[in-house]
Structure formats: C-alpha cells, structure tokens
Design a protein around this motif. Structure first.
Motif, PDB file in Angstrom:
ATOM      1  N   LEU A 188       0.860  -1.170   0.000  1.00  9.18           N
ATOM      2  CA  LEU A 188       0.000   0.000   0.000  1.00  9.18           C
ATOM      3  C   LEU A 188       0.903   1.228   0.000  1.00  9.18           C
ATOM      4  N   GLU A 189       0.711   2.118  -0.963  1.00  9.26           N
ATOM      5  CA  GLU A 189       1.505   3.326  -1.042  1.00  9.26           C
ATOM      6  C   GLU A 189       0.600   4.495  -1.419  1.00  9.26           C
ATOM      7  N   GLY A 190       1.117   5.699  -1.300  1.00 10.19           N
ATOM      8  CA  GLY A 190       0.309   6.860  -1.654  1.00 10.19           C
ATOM      9  C   GLY A 190       1.053   8.146  -1.426  1.00 10.19           C
ATOM     10  N   GLU A 247     -11.477  -0.646   1.744  1.00 10.38           N
ATOM     11  CA  GLU A 247     -11.201  -1.031   0.360  1.00 10.38           C
ATOM     12  C   GLU A 247     -10.074  -2.060   0.276  1.00 10.38           C
ATOM     13  N   VAL A 248      -9.032  -1.863   1.078  1.00 11.60           N
ATOM     14  CA  VAL A 248      -7.932  -2.824   1.076  1.00 11.60           C
ATOM     15  C   VAL A 248      -8.433  -4.197   1.459  1.00 11.60           C
ATOM     16  N   LEU A 249      -9.245  -4.263   2.487  1.00 11.01           N
ATOM     17  CA  LEU A 249      -9.763  -5.557   2.936  1.00 11.01           C
ATOM     18  C   LEU A 249     -10.612  -6.214   1.860  1.00 11.01           C
ATOM     19  N   ASP A 250     -11.431  -5.444   1.182  1.00 11.21           N
ATOM     20  CA  ASP A 250     -12.307  -6.011   0.159  1.00 11.21           C
ATOM     21  C   ASP A 250     -11.543  -6.473  -1.077  1.00 11.21           C
ATOM     22  N   TYR A 306      -7.257   4.889  -4.965  1.00 14.90           N
ATOM     23  CA  TYR A 306      -8.255   5.707  -4.276  1.00 14.90           C
ATOM     24  C   TYR A 306      -7.721   7.132  -4.200  1.00 14.90           C
ATOM     25  N   SER A 307      -8.595   8.111  -4.378  1.00 15.01           N
ATOM     26  CA  SER A 307      -8.189   9.502  -4.237  1.00 15.01           C
ATOM     27  C   SER A 307      -9.248  10.263  -3.457  1.00 15.01           C
ATOM     28  N   TYR A 308      -8.811  11.317  -2.785  1.00 15.52           N
ATOM     29  CA  TYR A 308      -9.719  12.100  -1.953  1.00 15.52           C
ATOM     30  C   TYR A 308      -9.214  13.536  -1.920  1.00 15.52           C
ATOM     31  N   ALA A 325      -4.073   6.844  -2.784  1.00 11.16           N
ATOM     32  CA  ALA A 325      -3.601   5.582  -2.210  1.00 11.16           C
ATOM     33  C   ALA A 325      -3.719   4.501  -3.270  1.00 11.16           C
ATOM     34  N   ARG A 326      -2.731   3.614  -3.309  1.00 10.56           N
ATOM     35  CA  ARG A 326      -2.715   2.529  -4.298  1.00 10.56           C
ATOM     36  C   ARG A 326      -2.383   1.212  -3.619  1.00 10.56           C
TER      37      ARG A 326
END
Length: 610
Positions: free
Chosen positions: A213-215, A265-268, A242-244, A228-229
């Motif tokens: 996971l990075e961002g 989202e990571v869990l899913d 993901y972006s916010y 976040a990716r």
C-alpha cells in the motif's frame, strides 16, 4: 556452539569533522546569520547542545543532526528557502578557512535520516536497512493462508512541519485501522522511508509481502489531495487506487475519513480467501472524529520524535514540546500521555535526570489526566503499568494496567515492550524474550525494540545472542546510545573487557559525564583487576553527585565490582530509599552476582515484593 561475533568497528563514533563548536560555525554551515540560527533553536527545535559546565554561551552542534533537522523541517530534503529574502550570508570577521564538509546534497546521503524517524517513528540508517529487512523477513514468517501487507510511508511534497504532521497522522491512523481488521489473517508491516523507491518484487523478497500500500499527500493553499494505491508485489500490478480531496481546516476529520475508507477497500480487494468486509466488533460506519488543534498535534508529533531518541537531552526536549501542545489544547489527551512517557523515562536508568520521587509522580499525574480525557488511550495505561512496576512496586496493579493496554491495542509495540520489563522483574525471562520479540515483530525497524530483545537475552545470560542483537540495533541507528550501553554490558559479562570499554568510551565521547556509563566503566575496571582505575572513576562519579542527581545504585555497582560488599549494600539501601527503578531487576541482573550469595541481597529482593 555459537561463535563470538567479530569486534565492532566503532559503530557510532562521530568524526571530529561532524562537530560545529560555535554559533558562527553553525551559522556558516547553514549559510545563515547567527541571529537566524539562534531563533531556529528557540522556535523550531534546531538541535544545539549547550555545555552545562563550561563558560556561559558555549554551544555545540552536529552536522548529522542538523541535516536530519533540515529534512524534518522541509519534508525529507527539499532545499530550504525560508528566511533567504531577509537573511544574508554571515560576514566573517575571522580569517577564512576552507571547509572540508561535503555539499548539502551529499551530506544528506551520508548522515542518518532523522526525518524518517519523525514520519514513522522509526530511525534507520541508509545503506544498513538490509539488516532490518532480514529481521522483518524472519519475524513476519508466512503462515498458510496469511497475507502480508507492506505499507510504505505516504509521500509528502510539502515544505513545513504542518504538512509533515498531517501526512504522519494520516499514515499512523490508517495503520491503526488496518491492524484491527483481521490480525490472524492479515499481517501489516510499515516500511521505513528508505524503502520509498524500492521495487515491488524487492519488497516481496525482503519482507515476504503479498501486497503493498503506497500513496501521497499534496497540498495547495487550504486544499489537500490524497491518493492511495494497492499493488500486488510479485508483478507490480495495480489492484486498486483511491483519491480524496478536501479542506485543510478539516485535516483531523480527513485523516479518519480517508483511513477508514482505505482500510475497508484494502480488505475487500485482498484475495486468497481473506474474509471480506469488517470483522465482528468493528463499526460499519466512519466514526466521528474529534476536533484537534493542528498546532497542538504538530507539537505533539515533534515531541514523539525526540522522545523516541531516549536520551536525557532528547527527553527533556520532548517534555517542552508536549507541554507546548497542552498549552495550545488543554484537552488533547495524547499530549498528556506523551508527557507521562517522558517523565517516566527521565526518572529511569540510564537517563535518571530526575530522582524517581520527582519524575514518577509527575508521570502518573499526566497519565491519569490523559485517561480522564480518553480512557481508551493505551499509551497512558502503559505508563501507569510501568510506574507501578518500577516505582510503586505494586506488581499486581502493574500487570492489570499492562493487560488493559494490550486489550485496548493488541498490536501496540510499546505496550508489549514495557510488558516485557514486567516479565523480567517477575522472573519470567523466557516469556520476556517472547514479548520483546513480539514488539519487534510489530515494528522490525525500531532500534529500541531491537535492543530490548538483546536485553532479555542479557538477563538470561545468553551473552552471544545479546551482543548479536545489540549490534543489529546499532545497524538500524548507529548513533543509538541505549544499544551501545547494552552492548558494553554484554561484552563485560563475557569478559571481553577491551570491547566493553570501547563501547563505553564511545558514549563518553558524546556525553563525557554520563553517570550510568561511568558506573559501568568503573565496574569493568574493578572486576578485571584494575582497581586503581576503578577508584579514579568512582571519585569522578561521586563528584558529579554534588552537581546533579546520580542514582545511588551507580555507586553500589562500583563497590560491588571492587568486592567491598558492606559499601555496596550501604549504597543499595540508599537506592531503595530513592525508589530507584532498576532495583526490580536485581533478581536476574548479572551485575548482582557478586552480591547474590550474601543474605542481605535476598532480604532486599524480599522487601521489594519480588
């Protein structure tokens, strides 16, 4: 049979060219005027050391620490532009000499990166992270069906501490939420800053990681954007992004909101049969975020940076910053917890800046204030547990507080770390090693947690393993004094007196009158037959006691080495009256072996309640 490790090659000795011995030299190094660097020291925590016993105004700084401060101030190495318009280079009044210092860019590559410690609470040395990778790979061994998620520190492209604080707060908030998801099936590892540019397949190889996971965090005026990716490490495939965007004034609420969304989202998106959705007991909606003053949070995060260094000077600086945070926001519970942490360590061997009777009541008061504001703050329960252990000598209550902290945050490395001390004091030495290793597993690149594992080996008389572990801690931060102290202790117990003295003398290079190190050095002289040398150090130690607080335990250690038992027990009794924290470890401490067969030793342990 385990072989002795090779002799260390001055792991944290600072060369003379690293030292700056006046305000002028510091200003020249920073290409600023003296008045500017003096203002930075007061207002922005520029690391300047003042000589307590020299003439007034004498200062010293280290280029390596200043380089780290620059990176901390300017988000990992951007060249500073602040104050340039109103500042000119110092006009030298002395003859000019050629500087032998490397240029700023090269300096940043040479010296250890303290800014990394601030971003993730980690201190690592560029070029030596291979050792931490080996540790992490061993500790995070893959179990069938278990997924390892490596989290890189989110990048920050800003130029001030506020932006660094927001990035750090977001990273830690997100990690805490990921930790709560499925601890038995999902292992979460936060990576050091030095791994920011490493390829996914290398992370997979070094850490057994399945996903990364990075961002990044970007800011423009009062607006911010976070991306976040999620990446599959074996082939670099982007699984999810993901972006916010939001308003900077709502930064604290933003941290909660985005971290919650990322965790879900990571869990899913993680496959291999990992249960999807939130596990039982976790909320299905974003929890409300308490409003926190950003200035208070920044001061708090700076305090944690200095607290993690674990020296008397850094802890004193941490106290100032936590108090500043409290002044800004008197209801900010983490700042009280940080203040409690700092006071407890300032009254603890080998720091012992304050007598225990002064330090621990302050620590307890701050911890209770933190819990009045937020009972779920695990760190405050840890402080109360530690104070009950080493100061109140109430072991039942200490255990209760530690268990409460671990119940609140089962993956809090600091809670496992201090609970390990409880296990040492109560004679559960193998369990203490297991607890210390658990803490290190949760943060494999922490030098204090690494040397804590070595301490548990030392208490078990496993000196070769202790030496190996302390050298590993120095590999993570070659300037980490607690690891060097513990390395010297282990060498001394193995009879490797030259190596022990070498370690102790390195520390005295930086802090020439450190009473804890002088005590250990004198003891080593004494037990190796150099009693005249031991007595000279003892005289110096007793002289220091007329100027500052010196725990009576330190004097007792010297007399024990000299074989003067009556004097040793006289000073141990004084240590008991001082409520010296380290007495609770006497049951297993190897330095006590010279006195262990004397009935007075068992009687002292009995009075402690052990």
């Amino acid at each position: 049979m385990r072989e002795d490790p090779p002799k260390p090659q001055a792991p944290n000795e600072r060369p003379p060219e690293d030292c700056l011995d006046s305000w002028k030299e510091i200003a020249d190094y920073l290409a600023r005027q003296v008045r500017t660097v003096q203002r930075w020291e007061k207002a922005e925590s520029l690391p300047v050391h003042r000589h307590r016993h020299d003439k007034a105004g004498t200062v010293k700084a280290y280029k390596s620490e200043i380089d780290g401060w620059l990176q901390l101030r300017h988000a990992l190495g951007n060249d500073p532009n602040d104050d340039l318009e109103n500042d000119t280079l110092v006009q030298e009044t002395e003859p000019k000499t050629l500087s032998t210092s490397p240029p700023p860019t090269k300096r940043r590559l040479i010296h250890y990166i303290y800014a990394a410690a601030f971003i993730l609470g980690i201190a690592v040395v560029v070029g030596l992270v291979q050792m931490s990778a080996r540790q992490a790979r061993g500790l995070l061994s893959k179990k069938p069906g278990r997924i390892i998620l490596a989290v890189k520190p989110f990048q920050n492209f800003g130029r001030n501490l506020d932006e660094v604080a927001i990035t750090q707060g977001f990273t830690e908030e997100m990690l805490s939420r990921l930790d709560l998801l499925h601890p038995e099936r999902l292992g979460v590892l936060k990576l050091p800053v030095s791994y920011a540019d490493i390829s996914p397949d290398q992370i997979s190889s070094k850490f057994n990681a399945d996903y990364i996971l990075e961002g990044a965090v970007r800011m423009d005026g009062q607006k911010f954007a976070i991306t976040a990716r999620l990446i599959e490490s074996k082939d670099g495939t982007h699984v999810w992004e993901y972006s916010y965007e939001g308003d900077l004034q709502e930064s604290i609420a933003m941290q909660n909101k985005v971290a919650f969304a990322v965790a879900l989202e990571v869990l899913d998106k993680l496959p291999q049969g990992l249960p999807q959705g939130l596990p039982q007991g976790l909320p299905h909606e974003e929890p409300p975020a308490a409003r926190v003053n950003r200035d208070a949070e920044v001061a708090y995060l700076q305090g944690r940076f200095f607290w993690d260094k674990r020296t008397g000077e850094s802890l004193s600086k941490a106290v100032e910053l936590f108090q500043k945070s409290i002044q800004i926001d008197p209801n900010y519970a983490p700042a009280y917890s940080g203040l409690a942490d700092s006071y407890s360590l300032l009254g603890t061997v080998p720091n012992s800046i304050f007598p225990p009777t002064e330090a621990f009541p302050k620590a307890e008061a701050a911890a209770r204030r933190a819990l009045n504001l937020d009972e779920s703050l695990a760190e405050a329960h840890v402080v109360l547990g530690y104070s009950n252990l080493v100061y109140e000598w109430n072991f039942q209550e200490a255990n209760r507080e530690f268990q409460r902290a671990l119940q609140l945050q089962p993956k809090n490395a600091n809670a496992h770390h201090f609970y390990g001390y409880y296990l040492i004091a109560t004679g559960q030495l193998e369990k203490a090693t297991e607890e210390a290793e658990t803490a290190l597993q949760l943060n494999p690149v922490s030098p204090i947690l690494s040397t804590s594992v070595g301490e548990s080996y030392y208490q078990r008389r496993l000196y070769d393993r202790a030496i190996e572990q302390h050298r590993a801690a120095l590999g993570l931060d070659q300037a980490y004094l607690p690891a060097l102290v513990n390395l010297g202790r282990a060498y001394a117990q193995k009879g490797m007196h030259l190596e022990a003295r070498n370690a102790f003398q390195k520390i005295l290079t930086y802090v020439p009158e450190d009473p804890a190190v002088l005590s250990l050095l004198a003891n080593d002289f004494a037990v190796s037959g150099e009693k005249d040398a031991a007595r000279k150090v003892l005289v110096k130690l007793q002289g220091l006691a007329t100027k500052r607080y010196v725990p009576s335990l330190y004097i007792a250690v010297v007399y024990a080495g000299l074989g003067e038992k009556d004097q040793a027990f006289l000073w141990l009794e004084k240590a008991y009256e001082e409520r010296c924290d380290y007495l609770v470890y006497l049951r297993s401490e190897p330095l006590g072996d010279a006195l262990r067969n004397d009935p007075r030793y068992a009687e002292l342990i009995h009075r402690l309640g052990l």
